[in-house]
Design a protein around this motif. Structure first.
Motif, PDB file in Angstrom:
ATOM      1  N   GLU A  39       5.483  -0.418  -7.157  1.00 50.05           N
ATOM      2  CA  GLU A  39       6.532  -0.218  -6.101  1.00 50.05           C
ATOM      3  C   GLU A  39       5.792  -0.317  -4.937  1.00 50.05           C
ATOM      4  O   GLU A  39       4.934   0.387  -4.621  1.00 50.05           O
ATOM      5  CB  GLU A  39       7.134   1.311  -6.419  1.00 50.05           C
ATOM      6  CG  GLU A  39       8.409   1.528  -5.201  1.00 50.05           C
ATOM      7  CD  GLU A  39       9.024   2.918  -5.551  1.00 50.05           C
ATOM      8  OE1 GLU A  39       8.834   3.684  -4.797  1.00 50.05           O
ATOM      9  OE2 GLU A  39       9.752   2.751  -6.488  1.00 50.05           O
ATOM     10  N   ARG A  40       6.406  -1.166  -3.812  1.00 47.87           N
ATOM     11  CA  ARG A  40       6.145  -1.096  -2.734  1.00 47.87           C
ATOM     12  C   ARG A  40       7.622  -0.762  -1.655  1.00 47.87           C
ATOM     13  O   ARG A  40       8.423  -1.186  -2.309  1.00 47.87           O
ATOM     14  CB  ARG A  40       5.737  -2.621  -2.265  1.00 47.87           C
ATOM     15  CG  ARG A  40       4.636  -3.097  -3.068  1.00 47.87           C
ATOM     16  CD  ARG A  40       3.323  -2.333  -2.825  1.00 47.87           C
ATOM     17  NE  ARG A  40       2.978  -2.415  -1.468  1.00 47.87           N
ATOM     18  CZ  ARG A  40       1.693  -3.101  -0.914  1.00 47.87           C
ATOM     19  NH1 ARG A  40       1.259  -3.737  -1.576  1.00 47.87           N
ATOM     20  NH2 ARG A  40       1.563  -3.078   0.421  1.00 47.87           N
ATOM     21  N   SER A  41       7.144  -0.077  -0.843  1.00 48.70           N
ATOM     22  CA  SER A  41       8.233   0.074   0.021  1.00 48.70           C
ATOM     23  C   SER A  41       7.859  -0.142   1.860  1.00 48.70           C
ATOM     24  O   SER A  41       6.796   0.000   2.064  1.00 48.70           O
ATOM     25  CB  SER A  41       8.589   1.745  -0.061  1.00 48.70           C
ATOM     26  OG  SER A  41       7.832   2.532   0.311  1.00 48.70           O
ATOM     27  N   TYR A  72      12.853  -1.616  -0.785  1.00 48.23           N
ATOM     28  CA  TYR A  72      12.233  -1.154  -2.113  1.00 48.23           C
ATOM     29  C   TYR A  72      11.746  -2.406  -2.748  1.00 48.23           C
ATOM     30  O   TYR A  72      12.846  -3.013  -3.229  1.00 48.23           O
ATOM     31  CB  TYR A  72      12.724   0.031  -2.622  1.00 48.23           C
ATOM     32  CG  TYR A  72      12.839   1.461  -1.956  1.00 48.23           C
ATOM     33  CD1 TYR A  72      11.385   2.176  -1.994  1.00 48.23           C
ATOM     34  CD2 TYR A  72      13.907   1.714  -1.207  1.00 48.23           C
ATOM     35  CE1 TYR A  72      11.863   3.461  -1.114  1.00 48.23           C
ATOM     36  CE2 TYR A  72      14.034   2.846  -0.530  1.00 48.23           C
ATOM     37  CZ  TYR A  72      12.929   3.769  -0.435  1.00 48.23           C
ATOM     38  OH  TYR A  72      12.872   4.875   0.132  1.00 48.23           O
ATOM     39  N   ILE A  73      10.647  -2.665  -3.291  1.00 43.27           N
ATOM     40  CA  ILE A  73      10.334  -3.638  -4.048  1.00 43.27           C
ATOM     41  C   ILE A  73       9.743  -2.843  -5.352  1.00 43.27           C
ATOM     42  O   ILE A  73       8.680  -2.425  -5.132  1.00 43.27           O
ATOM     43  CB  ILE A  73       9.626  -4.744  -3.711  1.00 43.27           C
ATOM     44  CG1 ILE A  73      10.195  -5.353  -2.232  1.00 43.27           C
ATOM     45  CG2 ILE A  73       9.160  -5.916  -4.546  1.00 43.27           C
ATOM     46  CD1 ILE A  73       9.485  -6.255  -1.408  1.00 43.27           C
ATOM     47  N   SER A  74      10.160  -3.231  -6.558  1.00 46.62           N
ATOM     48  CA  SER A  74       9.664  -2.513  -7.819  1.00 46.62           C
ATOM     49  C   SER A  74       9.832  -3.582  -8.737  1.00 46.62           C
ATOM     50  O   SER A  74      10.309  -4.567  -8.823  1.00 46.62           O
ATOM     51  CB  SER A  74      10.247  -1.221  -8.101  1.00 46.62           C
ATOM     52  OG  SER A  74      11.429  -1.347  -8.396  1.00 46.62           O
ATOM     53  N   GLY A  75       8.733  -3.161  -9.818  1.00 49.72           N
ATOM     54  CA  GLY A  75       8.664  -4.176 -11.218  1.00 49.72           C
ATOM     55  C   GLY A  75       8.409  -3.284 -12.211  1.00 49.72           C
ATOM     56  O   GLY A  75       7.269  -2.376 -12.175  1.00 49.72           O
ATOM     57  N   THR A  76       8.674  -3.435 -13.275  1.00 57.73           N
ATOM     58  CA  THR A  76       8.246  -2.906 -14.557  1.00 57.73           C
ATOM     59  C   THR A  76       7.794  -3.934 -15.971  1.00 57.73           C
ATOM     60  O   THR A  76       8.608  -5.008 -15.792  1.00 57.73           O
ATOM     61  CB  THR A  76       9.191  -1.972 -15.033  1.00 57.73           C
ATOM     62  OG1 THR A  76      10.436  -2.390 -15.396  1.00 57.73           O
ATOM     63  CG2 THR A  76       9.278  -0.638 -14.079  1.00 57.73           C
ATOM     64  N   LYS A 110      16.985 -12.065   1.065  1.00 62.54           N
ATOM     65  CA  LYS A 110      16.857 -13.125  -0.011  1.00 62.54           C
ATOM     66  C   LYS A 110      15.713 -12.909  -0.767  1.00 62.54           C
ATOM     67  O   LYS A 110      14.848 -13.027   0.054  1.00 62.54           O
ATOM     68  CB  LYS A 110      17.332 -14.465   0.415  1.00 62.54           C
ATOM     69  CG  LYS A 110      18.431 -14.743   1.032  1.00 62.54           C
ATOM     70  CD  LYS A 110      18.910 -16.290   1.109  1.00 62.54           C
ATOM     71  CE  LYS A 110      20.288 -16.505   1.598  1.00 62.54           C
ATOM     72  NZ  LYS A 110      20.354 -16.111   2.929  1.00 62.54           N
ATOM     73  N   ALA A 111      15.382 -12.913  -2.137  1.00 64.96           N
ATOM     74  CA  ALA A 111      14.448 -12.904  -2.780  1.00 64.96           C
ATOM     75  C   ALA A 111      14.349 -14.111  -3.924  1.00 64.96           C
ATOM     76  O   ALA A 111      15.098 -14.216  -4.556  1.00 64.96           O
ATOM     77  CB  ALA A 111      14.067 -11.390  -3.470  1.00 64.96           C
ATOM     78  N   GLN A 122      12.713  -8.078 -14.440  1.00 68.57           N
ATOM     79  CA  GLN A 122      12.305  -6.442 -14.440  1.00 68.57           C
ATOM     80  C   GLN A 122      11.869  -6.340 -12.949  1.00 68.57           C
ATOM     81  O   GLN A 122      11.253  -4.915 -12.439  1.00 68.57           O
ATOM     82  CB  GLN A 122      11.151  -6.305 -15.319  1.00 68.57           C
ATOM     83  CG  GLN A 122      11.482  -6.440 -16.660  1.00 68.57           C
ATOM     84  CD  GLN A 122      12.606  -5.370 -17.209  1.00 68.57           C
ATOM     85  OE1 GLN A 122      13.793  -5.740 -17.204  1.00 68.57           O
ATOM     86  NE2 GLN A 122      12.293  -4.197 -17.067  1.00 68.57           N
ATOM     87  N   ILE A 123      12.184  -7.312 -11.882  1.00 68.17           N
ATOM     88  CA  ILE A 123      11.797  -7.210 -10.445  1.00 68.17           C
ATOM     89  C   ILE A 123      12.910  -6.668  -9.841  1.00 68.17           C
ATOM     90  O   ILE A 123      13.983  -7.282  -9.986  1.00 68.17           O
ATOM     91  CB  ILE A 123      11.041  -8.232  -9.993  1.00 68.17           C
ATOM     92  CG1 ILE A 123       9.612  -8.508 -10.692  1.00 68.17           C
ATOM     93  CG2 ILE A 123      10.724  -8.205  -8.311  1.00 68.17           C
ATOM     94  CD1 ILE A 123       8.776  -9.701 -10.244  1.00 68.17           C
ATOM     95  N   LYS A 124      12.985  -5.686  -8.939  1.00 62.23           N
ATOM     96  CA  LYS A 124      14.031  -5.298  -8.375  1.00 62.23           C
ATOM     97  C   LYS A 124      13.579  -5.059  -6.881  1.00 62.23           C
ATOM     98  O   LYS A 124      12.681  -4.614  -6.440  1.00 62.23           O
ATOM     99  CB  LYS A 124      14.398  -3.758  -9.010  1.00 62.23           C
ATOM    100  CG  LYS A 124      15.801  -3.355  -8.331  1.00 62.23           C
ATOM    101  CD  LYS A 124      15.966  -1.960  -8.923  1.00 62.23           C
ATOM    102  CE  LYS A 124      17.319  -1.460  -8.476  1.00 62.23           C
ATOM    103  NZ  LYS A 124      17.589   0.088  -9.013  1.00 62.23           N
ATOM    104  N   VAL A 125      14.653  -5.349  -5.808  1.00 64.86           N
ATOM    105  CA  VAL A 125      14.281  -5.498  -4.639  1.00 64.86           C
ATOM    106  C   VAL A 125      15.808  -4.700  -3.982  1.00 64.86           C
ATOM    107  O   VAL A 125      16.928  -5.217  -4.296  1.00 64.86           O
ATOM    108  CB  VAL A 125      14.635  -6.728  -3.960  1.00 64.86           C
ATOM    109  CG1 VAL A 125      14.242  -6.773  -2.320  1.00 64.86           C
ATOM    110  CG2 VAL A 125      13.354  -7.661  -4.529  1.00 64.86           C
TER     111      VAL A 125
END
Length: 135
Positions: free
Chosen positions: A92-94, A66-70, A107-108, A55-58
């Motif tokens: 969410e962070r940007s 953008y880095i977000s998670g739900t 890379k994440a 559920q973490i998206k980069v």
């Protein structure tokens, strides 16, 4: 790195909670981040406890990272917090990427609630000094 990757807060909608009715606004809490600059890359480290890796998206859109998670929460969707210092449902962070960041070299990894995002530097940024022979 703050000179090269600018952080932007995304403003959320004002919650109509008992805090809002009393004239207080619940602060928006987000996950903490550390940013380190090395010779060949920038490293962002984010503490995201209880967020599943799936559920973490980069993503990168133009010059923004953008880095977000739900996540789904069990029980009361709006707990009566006495203190809240990290997000419950989402974050969410940007960050604005500078010309020194190589957007094709990001890379994440996520391990033990720590998200690490490595942003490579462009070759020009890795060698900022050029020695000129004096004749």
């Amino acid at each position: 790195m703050h000179r090269h990757m600018k952080h932007r807060h995304r403003q959320g909608r004002r919650e109509q909670s008992r805090y809002a009715r009393m004239g207080f606004r619940r602060p928006k809490h987000n996950i903490p981040v550390n940013i380190i600059e090395h010779d060949t890359e920038f490293i962002l480290t984010l503490h995201a406890p209880s967020f599943p890796r799936e559920q973490i998206k980069v993503t990168v859109v133009e010059d923004m990272l953008y880095i977000s998670g739900t996540r789904e929460i069990e029980g009361d969707a709006h707990p009566n917090f006495l203190l809240q210092e990290y997000p419950i449902k989402s974050f969410e962070r940007s960050f604005e990427l500078s010309h020194r960041a190589d957007k094709q070299n990001i890379k994440a990894t996520y391990k033990d609630s720590i998200l690490t995002v490595k942003v490579g530097k462009t070759s020009a940024a890795q060698h900022p000094e050029i020695d000129i022979e004096v004749e």
